[in-house]
Design a protein around this motif. Structure first.
Motif, mmCIF file in Angstrom:
data_model
loop_
_atom_site.group_PDB
_atom_site.id
_atom_site.type_symbol
_atom_site.label_atom_id
_atom_site.label_comp_id
_atom_site.label_asym_id
_atom_site.label_seq_id
_atom_site.Cartn_x
_atom_site.Cartn_y
_atom_site.Cartn_z
ATOM 1 N N ILE A 91 20.364 -7.137 17.030
ATOM 2 C CA ILE A 91 21.515 -6.618 16.128
ATOM 3 C C ILE A 91 22.586 -6.203 17.044
ATOM 4 O O ILE A 91 22.499 -6.173 18.122
ATOM 5 N N GLY A 92 23.740 -5.946 16.422
ATOM 6 C CA GLY A 92 24.918 -5.690 17.176
ATOM 7 C C GLY A 92 25.510 -6.657 17.964
ATOM 8 O O GLY A 92 25.292 -7.937 17.973
ATOM 9 N N VAL A 93 26.464 -6.475 18.640
ATOM 10 C CA VAL A 93 27.124 -7.396 19.742
ATOM 11 C C VAL A 93 26.567 -8.215 20.432
ATOM 12 O O VAL A 93 26.290 -9.333 20.698
ATOM 13 N N LYS A 94 25.674 -7.261 21.252
ATOM 14 C CA LYS A 94 24.655 -7.977 22.186
ATOM 15 C C LYS A 94 23.649 -8.840 21.556
ATOM 16 O O LYS A 94 23.198 -10.103 21.913
ATOM 17 N N GLY A 95 23.227 -8.643 20.300
ATOM 18 C CA GLY A 95 22.197 -9.367 19.716
ATOM 19 C C GLY A 95 22.701 -10.383 18.930
ATOM 20 O O GLY A 95 22.287 -11.575 18.513
ATOM 21 N N SER A 96 24.015 -10.601 18.686
ATOM 22 C CA SER A 96 24.787 -11.755 17.759
ATOM 23 C C SER A 96 25.068 -12.879 18.969
ATOM 24 O O SER A 96 25.124 -14.024 18.898
ATOM 25 N N ILE A 97 25.270 -12.586 20.360
ATOM 26 C CA ILE A 97 25.721 -13.619 21.276
ATOM 27 C C ILE A 97 24.961 -14.782 21.633
ATOM 28 O O ILE A 97 25.246 -15.644 21.869
ATOM 29 N N THR A 165 30.993 -15.470 13.978
ATOM 30 C CA THR A 165 30.750 -13.966 13.939
ATOM 31 C C THR A 165 30.938 -13.369 12.582
ATOM 32 O O THR A 165 30.230 -12.512 12.634
ATOM 33 N N ALA A 166 31.293 -13.889 11.771
ATOM 34 C CA ALA A 166 31.616 -13.267 10.355
ATOM 35 C C ALA A 166 30.210 -13.403 9.715
ATOM 36 O O ALA A 166 29.646 -12.527 9.125
ATOM 37 N N MET A 167 29.366 -14.384 9.824
ATOM 38 C CA MET A 167 28.296 -14.576 9.467
ATOM 39 C C MET A 167 27.093 -13.749 10.086
ATOM 40 O O MET A 167 26.191 -13.371 9.456
ATOM 41 N N ILE A 171 23.155 -10.085 9.500
ATOM 42 C CA ILE A 171 22.070 -9.502 10.120
ATOM 43 C C ILE A 171 22.233 -8.427 11.076
ATOM 44 O O ILE A 171 21.594 -8.053 11.871
ATOM 45 N N GLY A 172 23.281 -7.793 10.600
ATOM 46 C CA GLY A 172 23.696 -6.500 11.413
ATOM 47 C C GLY A 172 24.369 -6.678 12.505
ATOM 48 O O GLY A 172 24.225 -6.058 13.480
ATOM 49 N N GLY A 173 25.157 -7.964 12.654
ATOM 50 C CA GLY A 173 25.678 -8.355 13.971
ATOM 51 C C GLY A 173 26.873 -7.448 14.460
ATOM 52 O O GLY A 173 27.583 -7.352 15.324
ATOM 53 N N GLY A 175 31.163 -6.023 13.589
ATOM 54 C CA GLY A 175 32.132 -6.851 13.447
ATOM 55 C C GLY A 175 32.975 -6.810 11.981
ATOM 56 O O GLY A 175 32.406 -6.398 10.801
ATOM 57 N N LEU A 176 33.771 -7.771 11.690
ATOM 58 C CA LEU A 176 34.530 -7.962 10.400
ATOM 59 C C LEU A 176 33.725 -8.360 9.453
ATOM 60 O O LEU A 176 33.492 -8.015 8.318
ATOM 61 N N GLY A 177 32.706 -9.467 9.814
ATOM 62 C CA GLY A 177 31.721 -9.642 8.745
ATOM 63 C C GLY A 177 30.773 -8.738 8.315
ATOM 64 O O GLY A 177 30.426 -8.724 7.020
ATOM 65 N N ASP A 178 30.386 -7.901 9.199
ATOM 66 C CA ASP A 178 29.505 -6.834 8.804
ATOM 67 C C ASP A 178 30.279 -5.889 7.723
ATOM 68 O O ASP A 178 29.798 -5.225 6.887
ATOM 69 N N LEU A 179 31.475 -5.436 8.234
ATOM 70 C CA LEU A 179 32.229 -4.616 7.245
ATOM 71 C C LEU A 179 32.489 -5.366 5.981
ATOM 72 O O LEU A 179 32.406 -4.553 5.047
ATOM 73 N N ALA A 180 32.938 -6.520 6.037
ATOM 74 C CA ALA A 180 33.143 -7.102 4.804
ATOM 75 C C ALA A 180 31.790 -7.178 3.887
ATOM 76 O O ALA A 180 31.711 -7.014 2.678
#
Length: 221
Positions: A91-97, A165-167, A171-173, A175-180
């Motif tokens: 999850i998070g930025v590291k888990g999304s890359i 990145t929005a998608m 899964i808790g990535g 960013g703006l997608g998580d906020l939306a």
């Protein structure tokens, strides 16, 4: 309706935007490096090219096609164990890359292959006649001649990564997608959804304008 937006702290919005930019920047960097290498290899090993290896090309092409055909949401979930092993988290930025790179690199590789195929065959043959090695031809002929196409490919890939990145917020990535998702969808705050969409649209417009500017400059040269 706009009053509901006060539930989102400005710091939280800035952090979400910053997380999106981090995801985009890091994933684009790794995507360009890996995708460029893979695209060059696809081009070189294709039939009639410098390192023609039809069997190798068929295997690489199959892998690229498989990865490109998997929807990003499913891909993220599928490679979660690999992501956690690689980064320590899913999850998070590291888990999304990692899923962002796995999804975008094959896409960019095809764009690189297409751009290289548009290089005039006569230029390559002239370099060969002068005794240039395959690596020299790739570095000083192919990449330079295909510069505009490569920049256009990077721009298209960057725009695609913005949507990925929005998608990743699903899964808790972050960013703006998580906020939306958390405010706009789960709490029915449409104003939050509107603001995040506007920010993403502005980011895409900025990336596209910058890419078009670089393509025009390279084309003039």
């Amino acid at each position: 309706m706009l009053g509901n937006f006060s539930n989102v702290k400005p710091d939280e919005l800035r952090e979400a935007a910053y997380a999106t930019l981090r995801m985009l920047g890091l994933s684009l960097l790794f995507t360009v490096v890996l995708g460029l290498l893979l695209g060059i290899l696809l081009f070189l090993t294709s039939r009639g090219q410098l390192l023609s290896q039809p069997a190798v090309y068929a295997v690489l092409s199959f892998i690229v096609n498989v990865l490109r055909s998997i929807p990003f949401i499913i891909l993220m979930i599928t490679i979660m164990p690999f992501t956690k092993w690689l980064t320590g988290t899913s999850i998070g930025v590291k888990g999304s890359i990692p899923p962002l790179v796995v999804a975008a690199a094959p896409f960019f590789a095809r764009l690189v292959e297409t751009a290289l195929r548009e290089v005039d065959r006569g230029v390559i043959e002239a370099a060969q006649a002068m005794g240039a090695s395959s690596w020299t031809i790739v570095r000083r002929v192919l990449i330079r001649e295909a510069g505009g196409g490569l920049i256009a490919g990077i721009t298209l890939t960057a725009v695609t990564l913005v949507s990925f990145t929005a998608m990743s917020g699903v899964i808790g990535g972050g960013g703006l997608g998580d906020l939306a998702l958390r405010y706009g969808y789960q709490r029915f705050q449409t104003d939050v959804m509107f603001v995040t969409v506007v920010l993403l649209v502005l980011l895409v417009q900025l990336l596209q304008s910058l890419g078009d500017l670089l393509v025009r400059r390279i084309s003039r040269k």
